[in-house]
Design a protein around this motif. Structure first.
Motif, PDB file in Angstrom:
ATOM      1  N   THR A   1      15.726   9.854  -2.389  1.00 14.24           N
ATOM      2  CA  THR A   1      14.280  10.068  -2.345  1.00 14.24           C
ATOM      3  C   THR A   1      13.577   8.717  -2.355  1.00 14.24           C
ATOM      4  O   THR A   1      14.119   7.721  -2.838  1.00 14.24           O
ATOM      5  N   MET A   2      12.381   8.705  -1.778  1.00 17.24           N
ATOM      6  CA  MET A   2      11.636   7.444  -1.692  1.00 17.24           C
ATOM      7  C   MET A   2      10.156   7.722  -1.506  1.00 17.24           C
ATOM      8  O   MET A   2       9.761   8.843  -1.209  1.00 17.24           O
ATOM      9  N   ARG A   3       9.364   6.704  -1.677  1.00 16.85           N
ATOM     10  CA  ARG A   3       7.933   6.774  -1.404  1.00 16.85           C
ATOM     11  C   ARG A   3       7.640   5.891  -0.193  1.00 16.85           C
ATOM     12  O   ARG A   3       8.095   4.751  -0.121  1.00 16.85           O
ATOM     13  N   VAL A   4       6.889   6.445   0.741  1.00 17.63           N
ATOM     14  CA  VAL A   4       6.541   5.692   1.942  1.00 17.63           C
ATOM     15  C   VAL A   4       5.465   4.681   1.576  1.00 17.63           C
ATOM     16  O   VAL A   4       4.418   5.041   1.036  1.00 17.63           O
ATOM     17  N   VAL A   5       5.739   3.419   1.840  1.00 14.87           N
ATOM     18  CA  VAL A   5       4.799   2.353   1.517  1.00 14.87           C
ATOM     19  C   VAL A   5       3.821   2.141   2.669  1.00 14.87           C
ATOM     20  O   VAL A   5       2.616   2.074   2.473  1.00 14.87           O
ATOM     21  N   TYR A   6       4.332   2.044   3.881  1.00 14.22           N
ATOM     22  CA  TYR A   6       3.498   1.889   5.078  1.00 14.22           C
ATOM     23  C   TYR A   6       3.974   2.876   6.139  1.00 14.22           C
ATOM     24  O   TYR A   6       5.162   3.154   6.238  1.00 14.22           O
ATOM     25  N   ASP A   7       3.069   3.345   6.950  1.00 12.11           N
ATOM     26  CA  ASP A   7       3.380   4.183   8.104  1.00 12.11           C
ATOM     27  C   ASP A   7       2.650   3.569   9.295  1.00 12.11           C
ATOM     28  O   ASP A   7       1.442   3.761   9.464  1.00 12.11           O
ATOM     29  N   LEU A   8       3.368   2.775  10.072  1.00  7.68           N
ATOM     30  CA  LEU A   8       2.780   2.072  11.200  1.00  7.68           C
ATOM     31  C   LEU A   8       3.217   2.727  12.499  1.00  7.68           C
ATOM     32  O   LEU A   8       4.404   2.833  12.778  1.00  7.68           O
ATOM     33  N   ALA A   9       2.262   3.151  13.297  1.00  4.65           N
ATOM     34  CA  ALA A   9       2.587   3.783  14.577  1.00  4.65           C
ATOM     35  C   ALA A   9       2.987   2.716  15.592  1.00  4.65           C
ATOM     36  O   ALA A   9       2.320   1.693  15.740  1.00  4.65           O
TER      37      ALA A   9
ATOM     38  N   MET B   1       0.843  -1.174   0.000  1.00  3.39           N
ATOM     39  CA  MET B   1       0.000   0.000   0.000  1.00  3.39           C
ATOM     40  C   MET B   1       0.888   1.236   0.000  1.00  3.39           C
ATOM     41  O   MET B   1       1.690   1.421   0.901  1.00  3.39           O
ATOM     42  N   ASP B   2       0.771   2.064  -0.991  1.00  2.00           N
ATOM     43  CA  ASP B   2       1.539   3.304  -1.098  1.00  2.00           C
ATOM     44  C   ASP B   2       0.771   4.412  -0.384  1.00  2.00           C
ATOM     45  O   ASP B   2      -0.388   4.669  -0.685  1.00  2.00           O
ATOM     46  N   THR B   3       1.412   5.076   0.577  1.00  6.73           N
ATOM     47  CA  THR B   3       0.741   6.139   1.333  1.00  6.73           C
ATOM     48  C   THR B   3       0.630   7.426   0.529  1.00  6.73           C
ATOM     49  O   THR B   3      -0.090   8.330   0.929  1.00  6.73           O
ATOM     50  N   GLY B   4       1.391   7.528  -0.556  1.00  9.38           N
ATOM     51  CA  GLY B   4       1.421   8.747  -1.348  1.00  9.38           C
ATOM     52  C   GLY B   4       2.468   9.732  -0.859  1.00  9.38           C
ATOM     53  O   GLY B   4       2.785  10.703  -1.537  1.00  9.38           O
ATOM     54  N   VAL B   5       3.025   9.506   0.325  1.00  8.76           N
ATOM     55  CA  VAL B   5       4.019  10.421   0.891  1.00  8.76           C
ATOM     56  C   VAL B   5       5.346  10.257   0.153  1.00  8.76           C
ATOM     57  O   VAL B   5       5.817   9.146  -0.074  1.00  8.76           O
ATOM     58  N   PHE B   6       5.934  11.394  -0.212  1.00  9.58           N
ATOM     59  CA  PHE B   6       7.236  11.417  -0.864  1.00  9.58           C
ATOM     60  C   PHE B   6       8.247  11.866   0.183  1.00  9.58           C
ATOM     61  O   PHE B   6       8.105  12.929   0.779  1.00  9.58           O
ATOM     62  N   ARG B   7       9.251  11.032   0.454  1.00  8.88           N
ATOM     63  CA  ARG B   7      10.237  11.310   1.501  1.00  8.88           C
ATOM     64  C   ARG B   7      11.591  11.633   0.880  1.00  8.88           C
ATOM     65  O   ARG B   7      12.035  10.968  -0.048  1.00  8.88           O
ATOM     66  N   VAL B   8      12.228  12.646   1.434  1.00 11.97           N
ATOM     67  CA  VAL B   8      13.561  13.049   1.004  1.00 11.97           C
ATOM     68  C   VAL B   8      14.489  12.892   2.198  1.00 11.97           C
ATOM     69  O   VAL B   8      14.174  13.346   3.302  1.00 11.97           O
TER      70      VAL B   8
END
Length: 107
Positions: free
Chosen positions: A93-101, A1-8
């Motif tokens: 640069t990367m795309r965040v796939v998951y963001d688990l708290a 699942m791609d969160t849509g967040v672009f990380r640098v």
């Protein structure tokens, strides 16, 4: 699942003895990044293993808006403020796939 967040992620090597000054200048000018409408947040970390190495991570709504900022005059000015302190650097640069708290972050 791609969160849509672009990380640098920037890896910066700071000149010997300039770490405290670099941290202050970074902190004092951080609003240049966090004030961008597409910016989700920014973090400065000091390496626990390598002296003078810092990591700057920033999250963006998408790559397109990050790239627009990257080409802006505001970005050039921000880079110019940090440049006197660095000896080298690299960007990933990367795309965040998951963001688990984690448990400590959950209410």
């Amino acid at each position: 699942m791609d969160t849509g967040v672009f990380r640098v992620m920037l890896r910066m090597e700071v000149l010997p003895g300039k770490g405290a000054e670099f941290e202050k200048v970074w902190h004092d000018s951080a609003a240049t990044i966090t004030g961008q409408p597409a910016n989700l947040g920014q973090w400065l970390s000091r390496s626990a293993e390598e002296d003078g190495v810092y990591y700057i991570v920033s999250d963006w709504l998408d790559e397109e808006r990050f790239r627009a900022y990257e080409r802006s005059q505001a970005h050039l000015e921000h880079r110019g403020r940090l440049h006197p302190y660095r000896s080298s650097g690299a960007m990933t640069t990367m795309r965040v796939v998951y963001d688990l708290a984690g448990a400590a972050r959950r209410p």
